[in-house]
Scaffold this motif. Structure first.
Motif, short mmCIF file in Angstrom:
data_model
loop_
_atom_site.label_atom_id
_atom_site.label_comp_id
_atom_site.label_asym_id
_atom_site.label_seq_id
_atom_site.Cartn_x
_atom_site.Cartn_y
_atom_site.Cartn_z
N GLY A 137 38.68 -41.82 29.14
CA GLY A 137 38.89 -41.24 30.41
C GLY A 137 38.58 -42.11 31.67
N GLY A 138 38.19 -43.16 31.26
CA GLY A 138 37.70 -44.24 32.22
C GLY A 138 36.47 -44.50 32.83
N GLU A 139 35.61 -43.51 32.28
CA GLU A 139 34.19 -43.67 32.81
C GLU A 139 33.43 -44.90 32.56
OE1 GLU A 139 29.91 -41.27 31.97
OE2 GLU A 139 31.78 -40.63 30.89
N ALA A 140 33.62 -45.32 31.27
CA ALA A 140 32.95 -46.58 30.73
C ALA A 140 33.83 -47.78 31.39
CB ALA A 140 33.26 -46.85 29.32
N GLY A 141 34.99 -47.93 32.06
CA GLY A 141 35.48 -49.01 32.53
C GLY A 141 36.01 -50.04 31.50
N ASP A 142 36.09 -51.21 31.55
CA ASP A 142 36.37 -52.32 30.69
C ASP A 142 35.07 -52.33 29.72
OD1 ASP A 142 38.71 -52.42 32.11
OD2 ASP A 142 38.02 -54.06 33.34
N VAL A 143 35.63 -52.20 28.22
CA VAL A 143 34.40 -52.36 27.29
C VAL A 143 34.50 -53.97 27.11
CG1 VAL A 143 33.75 -52.20 24.94
CG2 VAL A 143 35.07 -50.35 26.23
N LEU A 144 33.30 -54.63 27.17
CA LEU A 144 33.14 -56.15 27.29
C LEU A 144 32.71 -56.57 25.83
CD1 LEU A 144 31.46 -56.09 30.66
CD2 LEU A 144 33.75 -56.24 30.47
N GLY A 145 32.27 -55.77 25.20
CA GLY A 145 31.46 -56.32 24.07
C GLY A 145 30.40 -55.60 23.59
N ILE A 146 29.79 -55.78 22.68
CA ILE A 146 28.93 -55.00 21.65
C ILE A 146 27.78 -55.63 21.27
CG2 ILE A 146 28.54 -53.23 19.53
CD1 ILE A 146 31.31 -52.19 19.91
N ASP A 147 26.48 -55.26 21.18
CA ASP A 147 25.41 -55.80 20.80
C ASP A 147 24.63 -55.21 19.80
OD1 ASP A 147 25.69 -57.95 22.52
OD2 ASP A 147 24.07 -57.32 23.86
N ILE A 148 24.31 -55.59 18.36
CA ILE A 148 23.87 -54.88 17.69
C ILE A 148 22.41 -55.53 17.18
CG2 ILE A 148 24.09 -54.33 14.90
CD1 ILE A 148 27.03 -54.67 15.30
N VAL A 149 21.43 -54.55 17.13
CA VAL A 149 19.95 -54.95 16.77
C VAL A 149 19.40 -54.04 15.93
CG1 VAL A 149 17.47 -55.58 17.84
CG2 VAL A 149 19.70 -55.87 19.20
N VAL A 150 19.08 -54.80 14.72
CA VAL A 150 18.38 -53.89 13.59
C VAL A 150 17.20 -54.61 13.08
CG1 VAL A 150 18.66 -53.10 11.34
CG2 VAL A 150 20.56 -52.83 12.61
N THR A 151 15.94 -54.19 13.39
CA THR A 151 14.72 -54.68 12.99
C THR A 151 13.82 -53.56 12.25
OG1 THR A 151 13.59 -54.34 15.09
CG2 THR A 151 14.78 -56.32 14.98
N TYR A 152 12.98 -54.08 11.27
CA TYR A 152 12.27 -53.39 10.40
C TYR A 152 10.77 -53.97 10.21
CZ TYR A 152 16.37 -50.79 9.37
OH TYR A 152 17.70 -50.04 9.64
N PRO A 153 9.60 -53.35 9.90
CA PRO A 153 8.59 -54.03 9.56
C PRO A 153 8.72 -54.39 8.02
CG PRO A 153 8.23 -51.67 9.70
CD PRO A 153 9.54 -51.97 10.26
N ALA A 154 9.38 -53.79 7.40
CA ALA A 154 9.70 -54.03 5.85
C ALA A 154 10.97 -53.62 5.33
CB ALA A 154 8.52 -53.47 4.88
N TRP A 155 11.54 -54.14 4.25
CA TRP A 155 12.69 -53.75 3.46
C TRP A 155 12.52 -53.89 2.14
CZ3 TRP A 155 16.81 -51.32 5.03
CH2 TRP A 155 17.91 -50.85 3.94
#
Length: 320
Positions: A137-155
């Protein structure tokens, strides 16, 4: 008619979906199986009226739909056994850990002609709907990219420790289990991605999974998808995906919450449900019902899941 459904793999993911199957009008859980007696006991507590059967073969035979929440390596054999018997297949992600094996699985599922989908849980979420509408619908405008951040104290995280395989490099790791959701998300909104470079870090024990990962993926027109994953330190779990756009940016947190900003503080992009996980899983099952009936649906296809697997395994291998 309800779909008679069996579950193979009764760890936390299998039990979560079982809880939701019990209250969804399109599904009837009819058989459960896991090689772990402890997991079977926990599933009996969730659904005392659903039989725990003696074998995977018995579970497949009892159902019209098979949900596979077992570790990645055995999934292929169970999926092909079910598809060969004309049953619909709903697989947990990742699709697998061996790319040639997964490619063969995708080809054989297609040849079998039975309904098949992969459980990337955001596929049918309200957040996906809102973001799609904002972009179209145009609310976002041009999509420029995506940043993904995942951090945990333990896995693995505290609630996952019963699934010991998650801590090993062979099948586990948070890049496969968690980060894989987000290249799927990215491709749904940006199109196909190519891995440009990746740098994973591993502990001294070669059997254990990654502790850190950095990666850059790009669209065909060069828009970046940046990935940062890290484990360690006193901190809360963090799972954030920021969709950068020229007019309004959007951010997913905790998988199911979508926020937006025009440059100021983040605000909710819609009214969040009281129980977002249940809302999301019920919506997933609604889409699975369409898939089983042969109707158009929003679930991840095996082909999409294979594309994600190729990206994820490239990250873990340090492809550049």
């Amino acid at each position: 008619m309800t779909h008679k459904t069996a579950i193979i793999g009764l760890g936390i993911m299998g039990r979560r979906l079982l809880e939701n199957l019990l209250v969804h009008p399109a599904f009837e859980p009819v058989a459960l199986w896991d090689p772990s007696a402890g997991s079977c006991d926990k599933a009996r507590a969730v659904a005392p009226g659903v039989p725990v059967v003696d074998s995977a073969e018995a579970a497949i035979a009892a159902a019209d739909v098979l949900y596979l929440a077992c570790p990645p390596v055995p999934r292929k054999a169970y999926a092909l056994a079910a598809a060969g018997a004309g049953k619909a297949v709903f697989l947990e992600k990742p699709l697998g850990v061996d790319i040639p094996e997964s490619r063969d699985l995708v080809q054989r599922l297609a040849a079998a002609g039975t309904p098949a989908a992969v459980n990337f849980t955001q596929a049918s979420s309200r957040g996906f709907e809102v973001l799609r509408s904002a972009i179209d619908g145009g609310e976002a405008g041009d999509v420029l990219g995506i940043d993904i951040v995942v951090t945990y104290p333990a896995w693995p995280r505290a609630w996952q420790v019963d699934a010991d395989w998650l801590r090993f490099k062979a099948e586990g790791g948070y890049t496969r289990e968690v980060i894989s959701h987000f290249p799927f998300l990215s491709e749904r909104f940006l199109g196909p991605l190519t891995l440009r470079w990746a740098h994973p870090s591993y502990p001294a024990d070669p059997a254990l999974c990654e502790t850190q990962v950095l990666a850059r993926l790009e669209t065909t027109d060069g828009r970046p998808v940046s990935v940062l994953g890290s484990v360690g330190g006193a901190q809360p779990d963090r799972q954030e995906v920021t969709v950068k756009a020229s007019k309004t940016g959007f951010r997913f947190t905790e998988f199911y919450q979508l926020w937006k900003s025009t440059g100021g503080e983040w605000s909710a992009a819609y009214d969040f449900p009281t129980d977002p996980r249940r809302d999301s899983l019920q919506r997933q099952l609604g889409e699975l019902d369409k898939c089983v009936r042969g109707e158009p649906h929003r679930l991840a296809t095996p082909e999409e899941a294979l594309r994600v697997q190729v990206l994820i395994e490239g990250m873990l291998a340090g492809q550049s």
